[in-house]
Design an enzyme around this catalytic site. Structure first.
Site, PDB file in Angstrom:
ATOM      1  N   GLU A  98       2.676  -2.968  -0.027  1.00  0.00           N
ATOM      2  CA  GLU A  98       2.139  -3.600   0.694  1.00  0.00           C
ATOM      3  C   GLU A  98       0.972  -4.719   0.218  1.00  0.00           C
ATOM      4  O   GLU A  98       0.435  -5.482   0.607  1.00  0.00           O
ATOM      5  CB  GLU A  98       1.730  -3.675   2.091  1.00  0.00           C
ATOM      6  CG  GLU A  98       3.070  -3.576   3.056  1.00  0.00           C
ATOM      7  CD  GLU A  98       2.543  -3.322   4.371  1.00  0.00           C
ATOM      8  OE1 GLU A  98       3.420  -3.013   5.115  1.00  0.00           O
ATOM      9  OE2 GLU A  98       1.258  -3.347   4.714  1.00  0.00           O
ATOM     10  N   ASN A  99       0.941  -3.984  -1.470  1.00  0.00           N
ATOM     11  CA  ASN A  99      -0.733  -4.659  -2.412  1.00  0.00           C
ATOM     12  C   ASN A  99      -0.280  -6.179  -2.550  1.00  0.00           C
ATOM     13  O   ASN A  99      -1.068  -7.012  -3.123  1.00  0.00           O
ATOM     14  CB  ASN A  99      -1.112  -3.853  -3.718  1.00  0.00           C
ATOM     15  CG  ASN A  99      -1.341  -2.385  -2.897  1.00  0.00           C
ATOM     16  OD1 ASN A  99      -1.716  -2.104  -1.509  1.00  0.00           O
ATOM     17  ND2 ASN A  99      -1.618  -1.214  -3.157  1.00  0.00           N
TER      18      ASN A  99
END
Length: 818
Positions: A411-412
């Protein structure tokens, strides 16, 4: 030959003047717990009472003496958690600052007091942050500044229990001349021939330099040799007619022993290496098409719809997870028809026992590199640690045939775009250079036989939004956070790598974790064991969209929240599977828990199965029948993931709430192998979309299953699959008061197995047995089932001891009229 001495005994844990016995491998918390210094942090609200442990420095001590005739002695650590300063006999040995790496130190000829001084992880993170500057994080903890299990610092399902200790084995290795430093087996298959390119690196002693050594590799009767004048060699082996390793459901999982021996000039063995490998090819098809950009795993040339689950560390103290526990949990996954396990990036690179079990069970492994939900500095001292960590773990894990995908982060990339990171970063590094530069280079160099993807979610490039459902992988969290689960049907992502719904654990788990507490959704212990932001509010809103929200009835609330979790996940999977091959996989958040908590897990923190687990087994089966509403009308979808055509007759019944048949038709349905057949439901059988008194039943009758096997889709007394379509929410439907009879039938054979036989007199919607109400050790074989009047089902139970029909009835729940 190399000698190995395991250093498991004789350790003590010291803080200040205090000292107590230490278990190695282990951690500070478990030692303090064993000694009675701290209460069990999993119980009640004890977690907050032990927070001080993670903010102190700790020292492990033992006397170290060794007498070896070998030229070299190494002190080898498979895992130190995390920032440690090591001395032997009062002299420095080395420093570490990474939980996820292995370390080796030359201690030849040295003896005395061995001390491993662990700094507080908070202090180490603060020191790194002072060098790199601030970076944003989803959580208010410093996980991005230290190479440590991120969820140690708490997550929306996990406790904040910041560990320290010798969490993996430590040993002395005594050796002469040379040792095997690392082995990289590149395993491929071409035209039926298995090929292994063994890339070997060795380390020599001073006396071993300049000597010609010999390496021999063997697998499946094939043999290769190489002479080493330097420190590297390549050995190539071929295995004609190699049996292929397949994911479960697609074939068998043959494994071959690969053995490597390093010898001196006279043929005397110096060191050996052994792993099991499997022959298979794996590709990731990311081709563009009329729907966007695909994301389809292709194993041995076969395109696969991945039936996946996300995996988190199975214990907040991962040193407690044994090979047997891995095996139990992963066997549960396989029994639920799962074929892919994603090792999530906020945890750990698991022990080899995890991947061994996946190899044997046919569970494909999607392995995240360990970055999650935060911006990570790309400067030193982190950058060098991250490269060393990645190299170490790629080499360690690459022999496993179950490993099919490397993933750069969790999710970065999405976070940078959508979570207001860009402005505060103001041009500072945040991890992009890892995910799009360093990590793909390392994988390409060390493990070119496997695909790499930069992140999850990730659309494949910055040309599209990172979480665009039409491109690459997608995380679906608007549903659960803000929307009803019916909204899963609003889109068809190419690959759903995360989605899920919360529910509390089993009642027996709650009673153990919250001793003496009067259970209520908002009781102190329940709230403490609910880590999600507004978690109970989302649970209540999820129930209220479908049912009247119970007041002052915990048992009813508990049943409905568990039921809605199972329904929500099933709704997503049924919809997305019905759109194969546009959608090529679903990975449910999540399989397991690391402590007793209200969470998205299918198996709770005490190992008990939630209703969701049984729904996974149904909706992930090779054959699935589902009714799907859409803009073009109601569709019957027959999903066939088996290798054989599925030819069946589906009976459609438009049914009244009282059980009467309003209309009926039989459809002959054929679904090709690995394909979906979609058929419009005849107009006359579709209940009015506002009807509160009619619903549609679809039954595909199959050969009868053994008694006690559970009917899965709730097909009552016959074997087969069932799909249901109710046009209105449950709270608006005219359910009758459910009436059913309960009898018991003992099951012959060992154990205390018994069949609970339920015979329906009325429509009984989502009948569910909560077996732990019969006893803490009780378990059953089925989840929610819907029975029509006159149908019956058998629920097989074991571990409950003496059972009465009244006790069984008290553990049964179903939907009731509003």
């Amino acid at each position: 030959m190399k000698d190995v001495t395991q250093l498991t005994e004789g350790w003590s844990l010291r803080h200040g003047e205090e000292s107590l016995e230490a278990t190695v491998p282990g951690c500070v918390h478990t030692d303090l717990l064993t000694a009675g210094v701290i209460p069990d942090p999993f119980l009640g609200r004890n977690e907050t009472d032990v927070a001080w442990v993670g903010r102190r420095a700790w020292t492990y001590v033992r006397d170290l003496g060794h007498d070896s005739a070998h030229e070299r002695t190494d002190l080898v650590f498979d895992g130190l958690d995390t920032a440690a300063y090591i001395t032997l006999g009062g002299r420095p040995v080395g420093r570490t600052r990474n939980m996820h790496r292995r370390y080796r130190f030359d201690v030849t000829g040295r003896t005395g007091r061995l001390e491993i001084r662990f700094a507080s992880a908070y202090d180490e993170a603060a020191a790194v942050r002072a060098v790199t500057g601030e970076r944003p994080n989803v959580y208010p903890e410093p996980s991005q500044y230290i190479r440590k299990m991120a969820c140690n610092f708490g997550w929306d399902w996990g406790p904040t229990l910041v560990t320290a200790g010798i969490w993996r084995p430590v040993r002395l290795e005594h050796w002469s001349t040379a040792r095997i430093a690392h082995v990289r087996p590149l395993v491929t298959v071409a035209e039926g021939t298995g090929r292994v390119e063994v890339r070997l690196a060795i380390e020599r002693t001073a006396q071993g330099r300049g000597r010609t050594l010999r390496a021999e590799a063997r697998v499946a009767g094939a043999r290769a040799e190489a002479e080493l004048d330097g420190d590297e060699a390549v050995l190539r082996l071929e295995v004609p007619d190699a049996r292929l390793w397949w994911p479960r459901g697609y074939g068998e999982q043959p494994l071959y022993d690969l053995r490597l021996t390093l010898s001196d000039e006279e043929g005397g063995p110096l060191d050996t290496w052994h792993r099991r490998i499997g022959f298979r090819t794996v590709e990731l098809d990311r081709s563009a098409d009329e729907h966007g950009t695909g994301f389809t795993l292709v194993v041995n040339g076969v395109r696969i719809f991945a039936r996946g689950v996300n995996w988190i560390p199975d214990d907040a103290f991962p040193s407690r997870v044994t090979p047997e526990r891995y095996r139990t949990r992963l066997t549960r996954a396989a029994e639920a028809n799962v074929d892919l396990v994603r090792v999530w990036g906020g945890g750990i690179y698991e022990d080899d026992a995890f991947y061994d079990a996946c190899d044997e069970l046919g569970l494909m492994v999607w392995q995240d590199f360990l970055f999650a939900c935060a911006a990570y500095p790309e400067e030193q001292p982190l950058r060098g640690e991250i490269e060393a960590e990645a190299r170490d773990n790629v080499v360690r894990l690459m022999p496993h045939p179950s490993l099919v995908l490397w993933n750069g982060n969790n999710e970065n990339l999405w976070g940078f775009r959508d979570w207001e990171w860009e402005a505060p970063l103001a041009g500072d590094s945040w991890g992009e250079g890892y995910y799009l530069g360093l990590l793909p280079r390392i994988v390409a160099e060390l493990d070119p036989t496997r695909p790499y993807t930069a992140g999850s979610p990730w659309s494949g490039s910055w040309d599209h939004h990172p979480n665009d459902p039409a491109h690459g992988t997608h995380h679906s969290w608007e549903v659960w956070n803000r929307q009803d689960y019916a909204e899963y049907r609003a889109s068809v992502p190419r690959f759903v790598a995360e989605f899920g719904w919360q529910a509390p654990p089993a009642l027996a788990t709650l009673r153990r974790a919250l001793p003496g507490e009067r259970l209520a959704p908002d009781s102190p212990g329940m709230l403490h064991h609910q880590k999600a932001e507004d978690g109970n509010g989302k649970l209540d809103r999820g129930v209220a969209r479908h049912f009247p929200l119970p007041e002052d009835d915990f048992d009813r609330w508990h049943y409905l929240t568990q039921l809605v979790q199972a329904r929500a996940v099933a709704a997503g999977i049924e919809h997305w599977r019905s759109h194969w091959p546009v959608c090529a996989g679903t990975v449910v958040w999540q399989l397991n828990d690391c402590w007793p908590v209200t969470s998205w897990a299918a198996i709770d923190g005490d190992g008990r199965l939630k209703p969701l687990y049984h729904e996974l087994r149904r909706v992930y089966a090779d054959r699935l029948l589902t009714l799907q509403p859409g803009a073009g009308g109601l569709v019957l979808a027959a999903v066939n993931q088996s290798a054989e055509p599925w030819r069946t007759t589906v009976t459609l019944r438009r049914t009244g709430a009282d059980g009467t048949t309003v209309g009926e038709a039989a459809l002959d349905v054929t679904a090709d192998p690995r394909a979906v057949a979609r058929i419009a439901v005849p107009e006359g059988l579709v209940p009015d979309e506002r009807s509160a008194k009619e619903f549609l039943v679809a039954d595909a009758w199959e050969p009868a299953r053994p008694a006690g096997a559970g009917s899965g889709g709730g097909a009552g007394s016959g074997g087969g699959l069932r799909a249901l379509h109710f046009p209105v929410p449950d709270k608006d439907f005219a359910y009758p008061c459910p009436r059913f009879d309960v009898t018991l039938e003992p099951v012959p054979g060992p154990g205390d197995r018994v069949d609970i036989v339920v015979s329906a007199r009325t429509l009984v919607r989502d009948l569910l047995l909560q077996p732990d109400r019969l006893g803490p050790a009780a378990a059953c074989d089925s989840g929610p089932q819907t029975l029509l009047p006159g149908e019956r089902t058998r629920i097989r139970v074991h571990g409950c001891g003496t059972l009465t029909a009244d006790a069984a009835r008290a553990a049964l729940f179903c939907v009731e009229p509003a």
